[in-house]
Design a protein around this motif. Structure first.
Motif, PDB file in Angstrom:
ATOM      1  N   THR A 170      23.509  29.931  43.653  1.00 54.04           N
ATOM      2  CA  THR A 170      22.565  30.678  44.045  1.00 54.04           C
ATOM      3  C   THR A 170      22.928  31.925  44.767  1.00 54.04           C
ATOM      4  O   THR A 170      24.401  32.440  44.987  1.00 54.04           O
ATOM      5  CB  THR A 170      21.787  29.645  45.354  1.00 54.04           C
ATOM      6  OG1 THR A 170      22.826  29.833  46.457  1.00 54.04           O
ATOM      7  CG2 THR A 170      21.546  28.529  44.716  1.00 54.04           C
ATOM      8  N   THR A 171      22.000  32.722  45.486  1.00 55.23           N
ATOM      9  CA  THR A 171      22.257  34.125  46.194  1.00 55.23           C
ATOM     10  C   THR A 171      23.479  33.823  47.491  1.00 55.23           C
ATOM     11  O   THR A 171      23.882  34.545  47.727  1.00 55.23           O
ATOM     12  CB  THR A 171      20.988  34.885  46.393  1.00 55.23           C
ATOM     13  OG1 THR A 171      20.353  33.979  47.534  1.00 55.23           O
ATOM     14  CG2 THR A 171      20.461  35.144  45.708  1.00 55.23           C
ATOM     15  N   GLY A 172      23.570  32.449  47.804  1.00 54.98           N
ATOM     16  CA  GLY A 172      24.318  32.347  48.897  1.00 54.98           C
ATOM     17  C   GLY A 172      25.902  31.730  48.240  1.00 54.98           C
ATOM     18  O   GLY A 172      26.633  31.717  49.380  1.00 54.98           O
ATOM     19  N   ASP A 173      26.163  31.245  47.270  1.00 57.43           N
ATOM     20  CA  ASP A 173      27.298  30.858  47.036  1.00 57.43           C
ATOM     21  C   ASP A 173      27.921  31.350  45.579  1.00 57.43           C
ATOM     22  O   ASP A 173      28.893  30.673  45.075  1.00 57.43           O
ATOM     23  CB  ASP A 173      27.215  29.290  46.923  1.00 57.43           C
ATOM     24  CG  ASP A 173      26.444  28.514  46.006  1.00 57.43           C
ATOM     25  OD1 ASP A 173      25.806  29.207  45.064  1.00 57.43           O
ATOM     26  OD2 ASP A 173      26.144  27.361  45.921  1.00 57.43           O
ATOM     27  N   PHE A 174      27.522  32.407  45.064  1.00 58.54           N
ATOM     28  CA  PHE A 174      27.943  32.755  43.941  1.00 58.54           C
ATOM     29  C   PHE A 174      29.456  33.443  44.035  1.00 58.54           C
ATOM     30  O   PHE A 174      29.675  33.723  45.147  1.00 58.54           O
ATOM     31  CB  PHE A 174      27.090  33.725  42.974  1.00 58.54           C
ATOM     32  CG  PHE A 174      27.006  35.068  43.926  1.00 58.54           C
ATOM     33  CD1 PHE A 174      27.775  36.173  43.970  1.00 58.54           C
ATOM     34  CD2 PHE A 174      25.682  35.295  44.840  1.00 58.54           C
ATOM     35  CE1 PHE A 174      27.682  37.287  44.622  1.00 58.54           C
ATOM     36  CE2 PHE A 174      25.651  36.598  45.398  1.00 58.54           C
ATOM     37  CZ  PHE A 174      26.482  37.380  45.423  1.00 58.54           C
ATOM     38  N   ASP A 175      30.362  33.509  42.914  1.00 58.17           N
ATOM     39  CA  ASP A 175      31.424  34.053  42.769  1.00 58.17           C
ATOM     40  C   ASP A 175      31.311  35.754  42.336  1.00 58.17           C
ATOM     41  O   ASP A 175      31.756  36.498  42.827  1.00 58.17           O
ATOM     42  CB  ASP A 175      32.449  33.495  41.893  1.00 58.17           C
ATOM     43  CG  ASP A 175      32.989  32.429  42.316  1.00 58.17           C
ATOM     44  OD1 ASP A 175      32.790  31.989  43.715  1.00 58.17           O
ATOM     45  OD2 ASP A 175      33.497  31.549  41.576  1.00 58.17           O
ATOM     46  N   TRP A 176      30.391  35.931  41.329  1.00 50.98           N
ATOM     47  CA  TRP A 176      29.961  36.995  41.112  1.00 50.98           C
ATOM     48  C   TRP A 176      28.355  37.019  40.466  1.00 50.98           C
ATOM     49  O   TRP A 176      27.958  35.980  39.934  1.00 50.98           O
ATOM     50  CB  TRP A 176      30.541  37.897  39.969  1.00 50.98           C
ATOM     51  CG  TRP A 176      30.834  37.015  38.572  1.00 50.98           C
ATOM     52  CD1 TRP A 176      31.926  36.282  38.244  1.00 50.98           C
ATOM     53  CD2 TRP A 176      29.927  37.160  37.555  1.00 50.98           C
ATOM     54  NE1 TRP A 176      31.624  35.948  36.822  1.00 50.98           N
ATOM     55  CE2 TRP A 176      30.714  36.320  36.405  1.00 50.98           C
ATOM     56  CE3 TRP A 176      28.867  37.806  37.223  1.00 50.98           C
ATOM     57  CZ2 TRP A 176      29.949  36.360  35.150  1.00 50.98           C
ATOM     58  CZ3 TRP A 176      28.032  37.654  35.860  1.00 50.98           C
ATOM     59  CH2 TRP A 176      28.743  37.001  34.958  1.00 50.98           C
TER      60      TRP A 176
END
Length: 193
Positions: free
Chosen positions: A32-38
Motif C-alpha cells: 500500500t502507500t504506507g508500506d511499499f519499498d518502491w
C-alpha cells in the motif's frame, strides 16, 4: 523482464484526497502507500496545493505534459519543473506545495523507501536508430512516455508503446533501445540495505 501495459495501471485517490493518481507499479506486490519499498505512478494535477506527505520516502518528479509546476519544498530553493527540465529529487517527508505555471499537468513520480533503496530518474529521447544504455541499478524501470520503442537485452527483447513500462529485475549492464522517435524515462533502483 516484465512489460507493464498502460491498460494494467490502477487509479486511486491521492493520499491527501486532493486528486487522483495512476499507479504503474509497486513493490512488493500488494503493498500500500504506507508500506511499499518502491512505487512508480503518474498524477494529473489540476490545481495547486500541498503534496501528500510520505515519511521515510525519497521521491523524484518529472512533468510529462502541461506548462509545468512551481514547487516549494521545505529546505530547498523554489523550483520550476517543466516537460523540458530534468526530473527533480526531494524528500517525500519535506512539506511541499505546487502551483500550476499554466493549466493542468501530468507528472511521473518514483518513490523509494529511504534506508532500503536509492533511485535515479532521467529523461531519454531516442531518435531514429538505436541507443545503447548503460545500467548500474539492480532493477531498472523504462517508462515509454511518447512513441514506441524496442528494448533489447541479451537474447531478449520487449516492445513498448506509449505509457507502457518495462521492469527489469536483473540488468546485464547494458541495453539497446531501438526507436524512430520516442521519449523514455530511465529509472534505476539500488538496494542500500
Amino acid at each position: 523482464m516484465r512489460v507493464i501495459r498502460a491498460s494494467e495501471h490502477r487509479r486511486m485517490p491521492w493520499k491527501n484526497g486532493g486528486g487522483e493518481t495512476t499507479e504503474i507499479a509497486i513493490s512488493p506486490a500488494g503493498a500500500t502507500t504506507g508500506d511499499f519499498d518502491w512505487r512508480l505512478s503518474m498524477a494529473r494535477v489540476e490545481s495547486g496545493g500541498p503534496f501528500s506527505m510520505f515519511p521515510g520516502i525519497d521521491r523524484t518528479l518529472a512533468v510529462l505534459d502541461g506548462d509545468g509546476l512551481l514547487l516549494t519544498i521545505e529546505g530547498m530553493e523554489p523550483a520550476a519543473l517543466t516537460s523540458r527540465s530534468e526530473p527533480l529529487a526531494f524528500p517525500g517527508d519535506a512539506p511541499t506545495s505546487a502551483e500550476l505555471i499554466g493549466g493542468a499537468v501530468t507528472d511521473l513520480n518514483i518513490m523509494t523507501r529511504r534506508g532500503k533503496l536509492a533511485h535515479s530518474m532521467r529523461r531519454l529521447r531516442v531518435a531514429a536508430g538505436s541507443t545503447a544504455l548503460s545500467t548500474d541499478g539492480s532493477e531498472v524501470l523504462l517508462f515509454c512516455h511518447e512513441g514506441q520503442a524496442r528494448i533489447v537485452t541479451g537474447s531478449k527483447s520487449a516492445d513498448l508503446g506509449a505509457l507502457d513500462t518495462l521492469h527489469l529485475t536483473e540488468t546485464p549492464g547494458h541495453l539497446l533501445i531501438e526507436a524512430d522517435d520516442a521519449v523514455l524515462f530511465v529509472i534505476s533502483l539500488k538496494r542500500t540495505a
